[in-house]
Design a protein around this motif. Structure first.
Motif, PDB file in Angstrom:
ATOM      1  N   ASN A 164      46.164  41.339  36.418  1.00 19.36           N
ATOM      2  CA  ASN A 164      46.531  42.736  36.614  1.00 19.36           C
ATOM      3  C   ASN A 164      46.256  43.207  38.032  1.00 19.36           C
ATOM      4  OD1 ASN A 164      47.384  42.949  33.966  1.00 19.36           O
ATOM      5  ND2 ASN A 164      45.424  43.717  33.212  1.00 19.36           N
ATOM      6  N   LYS A 165      45.104  42.826  38.574  1.00 22.97           N
ATOM      7  CA  LYS A 165      44.757  43.265  39.923  1.00 22.97           C
ATOM      8  C   LYS A 165      45.683  42.650  40.960  1.00 22.97           C
ATOM      9  CE  LYS A 165      41.142  43.633  43.395  1.00 22.97           C
ATOM     10  NZ  LYS A 165      39.713  43.484  43.733  1.00 22.97           N
ATOM     11  N   LEU A 166      46.026  41.382  40.776  1.00 24.27           N
ATOM     12  CA  LEU A 166      46.871  40.700  41.753  1.00 24.27           C
ATOM     13  C   LEU A 166      48.355  40.856  41.450  1.00 24.27           C
ATOM     14  CD1 LEU A 166      44.831  37.385  42.192  1.00 24.27           C
ATOM     15  CD2 LEU A 166      44.736  39.476  43.561  1.00 24.27           C
ATOM     16  N   GLU A 167      48.671  41.531  40.341  1.00 28.31           N
ATOM     17  CA  GLU A 167      50.062  41.790  39.936  1.00 28.31           C
ATOM     18  C   GLU A 167      50.844  40.483  39.808  1.00 28.31           C
ATOM     19  OE1 GLU A 167      51.537  44.624  42.779  1.00 28.31           O
ATOM     20  OE2 GLU A 167      50.556  46.309  41.778  1.00 28.31           O
ATOM     21  N   LEU A 168      50.278  39.569  39.037  1.00 30.74           N
ATOM     22  CA  LEU A 168      50.879  38.257  38.833  1.00 30.74           C
ATOM     23  C   LEU A 168      51.048  37.971  37.347  1.00 30.74           C
ATOM     24  CD1 LEU A 168      48.775  36.180  41.382  1.00 30.74           C
ATOM     25  CD2 LEU A 168      51.148  36.913  41.666  1.00 30.74           C
ATOM     26  N   ALA A 169      51.931  37.043  37.043  1.00 28.82           N
ATOM     27  CA  ALA A 169      52.101  36.561  35.675  1.00 28.82           C
ATOM     28  C   ALA A 169      51.274  35.295  35.491  1.00 28.82           C
ATOM     29  CB  ALA A 169      53.570  36.268  35.399  1.00 28.82           C
ATOM     30  N   ALA A 170      51.005  34.947  34.240  1.00 25.85           N
ATOM     31  CA  ALA A 170      50.179  33.774  33.967  1.00 25.85           C
ATOM     32  C   ALA A 170      50.776  32.514  34.565  1.00 25.85           C
ATOM     33  CB  ALA A 170      49.994  33.608  32.458  1.00 25.85           C
ATOM     34  N   ASP A 171      52.105  32.357  34.488  1.00 22.69           N
ATOM     35  CA  ASP A 171      52.695  31.118  34.998  1.00 22.69           C
ATOM     36  C   ASP A 171      52.813  31.090  36.514  1.00 22.69           C
ATOM     37  OD1 ASP A 171      54.796  32.840  35.320  1.00 22.69           O
ATOM     38  OD2 ASP A 171      56.183  31.771  34.004  1.00 22.69           O
ATOM     39  N   ASP A 172      52.313  32.121  37.179  1.00 23.06           N
ATOM     40  CA  ASP A 172      52.164  32.084  38.636  1.00 23.06           C
ATOM     41  C   ASP A 172      50.870  31.372  39.038  1.00 23.06           C
ATOM     42  OD1 ASP A 172      54.479  33.607  39.267  1.00 23.06           O
ATOM     43  OD2 ASP A 172      53.390  35.474  38.874  1.00 23.06           O
ATOM     44  N   CYS A 173      50.026  31.085  38.030  1.00 20.05           N
ATOM     45  CA  CYS A 173      48.662  30.624  38.310  1.00 20.05           C
ATOM     46  C   CYS A 173      48.425  29.205  37.806  1.00 20.05           C
ATOM     47  CB  CYS A 173      47.647  31.546  37.634  1.00 20.05           C
ATOM     48  SG  CYS A 173      47.828  33.295  38.054  1.00 20.05           S
ATOM     49  N   ILE A 174      47.395  28.599  38.338  1.00 20.81           N
ATOM     50  CA  ILE A 174      46.876  27.349  37.798  1.00 20.81           C
ATOM     51  C   ILE A 174      45.356  27.472  37.718  1.00 20.81           C
ATOM     52  CG2 ILE A 174      46.699  26.177  40.040  1.00 20.81           C
ATOM     53  CD1 ILE A 174      47.615  23.603  38.502  1.00 20.81           C
ATOM     54  N   TRP A 175      44.788  26.959  36.639  1.00 16.75           N
ATOM     55  CA  TRP A 175      43.349  27.079  36.378  1.00 16.75           C
ATOM     56  C   TRP A 175      42.653  25.778  36.741  1.00 16.75           C
ATOM     57  CZ3 TRP A 175      41.613  31.465  33.352  1.00 16.75           C
ATOM     58  CH2 TRP A 175      40.211  31.502  33.183  1.00 16.75           C
ATOM     59  N   ILE A 176      41.492  25.879  37.389  1.00 13.56           N
ATOM     60  CA  ILE A 176      40.694  24.703  37.706  1.00 13.56           C
ATOM     61  C   ILE A 176      39.312  24.874  37.097  1.00 13.56           C
ATOM     62  CG2 ILE A 176      39.732  23.241  39.527  1.00 13.56           C
ATOM     63  CD1 ILE A 176      41.953  24.128  41.358  1.00 13.56           C
ATOM     64  N   GLY A 177      38.936  23.965  36.207  1.00 12.21           N
ATOM     65  CA  GLY A 177      37.639  24.083  35.540  1.00 12.21           C
ATOM     66  C   GLY A 177      37.113  22.749  35.067  1.00 12.21           C
ATOM     67  N   ASP A 178      35.877  22.759  34.571  1.00  8.41           N
ATOM     68  CA  ASP A 178      35.208  21.500  34.210  1.00  8.41           C
ATOM     69  C   ASP A 178      34.910  21.372  32.732  1.00  8.41           C
ATOM     70  OD1 ASP A 178      33.082  23.505  34.287  1.00  8.41           O
ATOM     71  OD2 ASP A 178      31.696  21.815  34.165  1.00  8.41           O
ATOM     72  N   SER A 179      35.443  22.257  31.903  1.00 10.93           N
ATOM     73  CA  SER A 179      35.061  22.209  30.491  1.00 10.93           C
ATOM     74  C   SER A 179      36.234  22.502  29.574  1.00 10.93           C
ATOM     75  CB  SER A 179      33.947  23.225  30.207  1.00 10.93           C
ATOM     76  OG  SER A 179      34.468  24.544  30.220  1.00 10.93           O
ATOM     77  N   SER A 180      36.024  22.207  28.294  1.00  8.18           N
ATOM     78  CA  SER A 180      37.037  22.518  27.289  1.00  8.18           C
ATOM     79  C   SER A 180      37.286  24.018  27.217  1.00  8.18           C
ATOM     80  CB  SER A 180      36.588  21.997  25.919  1.00  8.18           C
ATOM     81  OG  SER A 180      35.356  22.593  25.526  1.00  8.18           O
ATOM     82  N   VAL A 181      36.263  24.810  27.512  1.00  5.78           N
ATOM     83  CA  VAL A 181      36.425  26.272  27.517  1.00  5.78           C
ATOM     84  C   VAL A 181      37.483  26.673  28.543  1.00  5.78           C
ATOM     85  CG1 VAL A 181      35.281  28.472  28.020  1.00  5.78           C
ATOM     86  CG2 VAL A 181      34.083  26.715  26.713  1.00  5.78           C
ATOM     87  N   ASP A 182      37.445  26.046  29.716  1.00  8.42           N
ATOM     88  CA  ASP A 182      38.417  26.374  30.755  1.00  8.42           C
ATOM     89  C   ASP A 182      39.823  25.942  30.369  1.00  8.42           C
ATOM     90  OD1 ASP A 182      36.676  27.483  32.857  1.00  8.42           O
ATOM     91  OD2 ASP A 182      35.771  25.503  32.820  1.00  8.42           O
ATOM     92  N   ILE A 183      39.951  24.737  29.834  1.00  7.12           N
ATOM     93  CA  ILE A 183      41.272  24.248  29.445  1.00  7.12           C
ATOM     94  C   ILE A 183      41.855  25.112  28.330  1.00  7.12           C
ATOM     95  CG2 ILE A 183      42.603  22.246  28.715  1.00  7.12           C
ATOM     96  CD1 ILE A 183      41.006  22.073  31.450  1.00  7.12           C
ATOM     97  N   GLU A 184      41.016  25.481  27.380  1.00  8.11           N
ATOM     98  CA  GLU A 184      41.477  26.334  26.275  1.00  8.11           C
ATOM     99  C   GLU A 184      41.871  27.712  26.795  1.00  8.11           C
ATOM    100  OE1 GLU A 184      39.879  28.120  21.992  1.00  8.11           O
ATOM    101  OE2 GLU A 184      38.689  26.614  23.073  1.00  8.11           O
ATOM    102  N   THR A 185      41.103  28.241  27.738  1.00  5.19           N
ATOM    103  CA  THR A 185      41.442  29.546  28.309  1.00  5.19           C
ATOM    104  C   THR A 185      42.793  29.497  29.001  1.00  5.19           C
ATOM    105  OG1 THR A 185      39.084  29.924  28.713  1.00  5.19           O
ATOM    106  CG2 THR A 185      40.615  31.450  29.738  1.00  5.19           C
TER     107      THR A 185
END
Length: 222
Positions: A157-178
């Motif tokens: 919302n703050k960056l005025e972007l859609a989810a598919d504009d982004c990529i997530w980088i994380g180290d756990s199943s919590v991140d992948i699930e998010t």
């Protein structure tokens, strides 16, 4: 990648920064204060983190605290951890270069972590510098934690972007699930607090063993 990436959402602990020693020390302090001999190893604590500091405290006490006791210990944890959180924390080798590359290519960079918001902002600004990240969202009492998508939606919302504009980088199943719940691609990193085997079971879009591999993913994708 599905499209040109406009934003990267980083997890913090185990992804950008190694924080496990001080998280464990803060829990050991609570245990000792309550007459319990601390016996958890660093590997044990790696298994306890990922779902927020309150659950970390609960796990450190073996799940034996009442709701009232947990709230009391969690309050003490936040105070103690805030005192020592920078004693041993450090940026993983190569991650500063990843952050700089993304910024140089005009990609928005953000942090979304289940670490308490005040501690998260203080740590990121201390290690990386003020205003390096476009937005940092840590855990607060008014928003459910990852893998719920309310926290990352604050970023979108703050960056005025859609989810598919982004990529997530994380180290756990919590991140992948998010990432899956949010609707964006994910990169799982194996140098954090979870094994490569456990990450593969979550079916992330990419799995990397070094920060250099993140740079390769973004070659010709910026």
């Amino acid at each position: 990648m599905k499209n040109k990436t406009k934003c990267v959402i980083f997890d913090l602990d185990g992804t950008l920064v190694n924080t496990i020693i001080d998280l464990g020390r803060a829990c050991d302090y609570l245990l000792a204060k309550n007459g319990i001999k601390p016996e958890w190893s660093e590997e044990d604590y790696k298994g306890f983190v990922g779902n927020g500091a309150k659950l970390l405290v609960d796990r450190a006490f073996g799940g034996k605290l009442s709701s009232k006791q947990l709230e009391e210990q969690y309050s003490d944890f936040k105070i103690k951890y805030n005192e020592i959180k920078m004693d041993n924390a450090y940026i993983y080798d190569g991650m500063l270069e990843v952050v700089q590359m993304l910024k140089n290519n005009g990609i928005k960079i953000s942090v979304c972590t289940n670490k308490p918001d005040v501690a998260a902002k203080g740590m990121v600004e201390h290690l990386f510098g003020k205003d390096v990240f476009d937005i940092i969202v840590g855990a607060t009492d008014d928003l459910p934690k990852k893998p719920n998508v309310d926290m990352p939606k604050v970023i979108l919302n703050k960056l005025e972007l859609a989810a598919d504009d982004c990529i997530w980088i994380g180290d756990s199943s919590v991140d992948i699930e998010t990432a899956k719940n949010l609707g964006c691609e994910s990169i799982a990193v194996t140098w954090g607090f979870r094994s490569a085997e456990s990450l593969l079971k979550c079916s992330p879009d990419y799995v990397v063993d070094t920060p250099k591999e993140i740079l390769k993913i973004f070659e010709n994708k910026c």
